[in-house]
Design an enzyme around this catalytic site. Sequence first.
Site, PDB file in Angstrom:
ATOM      1  N   HIS A   2       0.847  -1.216   0.000  1.00  0.00           N
ATOM      2  CA  HIS A   2       0.000   0.000   0.000  1.00  0.00           C
ATOM      3  C   HIS A   2       0.864   1.240   0.000  1.00  0.00           C
ATOM      4  O   HIS A   2       1.027   1.867   1.034  1.00  0.00           O
ATOM      5  CB  HIS A   2      -0.899  -0.011   1.230  1.00  0.00           C
ATOM      6  CG  HIS A   2      -2.082   0.889   1.134  1.00  0.00           C
ATOM      7  ND1 HIS A   2      -2.078   2.189   1.579  1.00  0.00           N
ATOM      8  CD2 HIS A   2      -3.316   0.680   0.635  1.00  0.00           C
ATOM      9  CE1 HIS A   2      -3.269   2.728   1.399  1.00  0.00           C
ATOM     10  NE2 HIS A   2      -4.037   1.824   0.825  1.00  0.00           N
ATOM     11  N   PHE A   3       1.408   1.678  -0.977  1.00  0.00           N
ATOM     12  CA  PHE A   3       1.481   1.144  -2.322  1.00  0.00           C
ATOM     13  C   PHE A   3       2.944   1.045  -2.706  1.00  0.00           C
ATOM     14  O   PHE A   3       3.710   1.956  -2.361  1.00  0.00           O
ATOM     15  CB  PHE A   3       0.761   2.062  -3.306  1.00  0.00           C
ATOM     16  CG  PHE A   3      -0.715   2.220  -3.023  1.00  0.00           C
ATOM     17  CD1 PHE A   3      -1.606   1.238  -3.411  1.00  0.00           C
ATOM     18  CD2 PHE A   3      -1.203   3.340  -2.369  1.00  0.00           C
ATOM     19  CE1 PHE A   3      -2.977   1.380  -3.173  1.00  0.00           C
ATOM     20  CE2 PHE A   3      -2.560   3.489  -2.118  1.00  0.00           C
ATOM     21  CZ  PHE A   3      -3.453   2.511  -2.516  1.00  0.00           C
TER      22      PHE A   3
END
Length: 152
Positions: A57-58
């Site tokens: 993420h991410f």
Amino acid sequence: MTEATTALGVADIQKIMACIPHRYPFLLVDRVVEINGDESGVGIKNVTINEPQFTGHFPGRPVFPGVLMIEAMAQTAGVLVVSSRGEADPAVSSVLFTTIDKAKFRKPVVPGDTLRFHLTKIARKRNIWFYRGEARVDGTLVAEADLSAMVV
């Protein structure tokens, strides 16, 4: 210092773990720096790149998940509720997160940021506490929600 300032309590990581059952990697509050009974408090989370959520993420642009900010607000509220009753209170076996309302995410939070979770009690009905939560980084509002916690 005023009398109100000197009456505020704090909770280090040991006291937090005595109040709520969460443990790494899901313990999301590092310290509670202001405890005014169950009325209000400020929890702190230091966001670091070595946390497991950043692997997905991410990749390439790590952003702290908004849902984890809401969870951290709820954990801070749980600490306020249990510490105000006394963690030795045999009537408190756990604090459960019961509702989220009016959640808004305003700015991304990234590794290196320090989140401050400001919780203010809205109401209490029997064994349920209702709080207004705001997450701030350097004084800027990044997330907010109304939430409730139930003592069981």
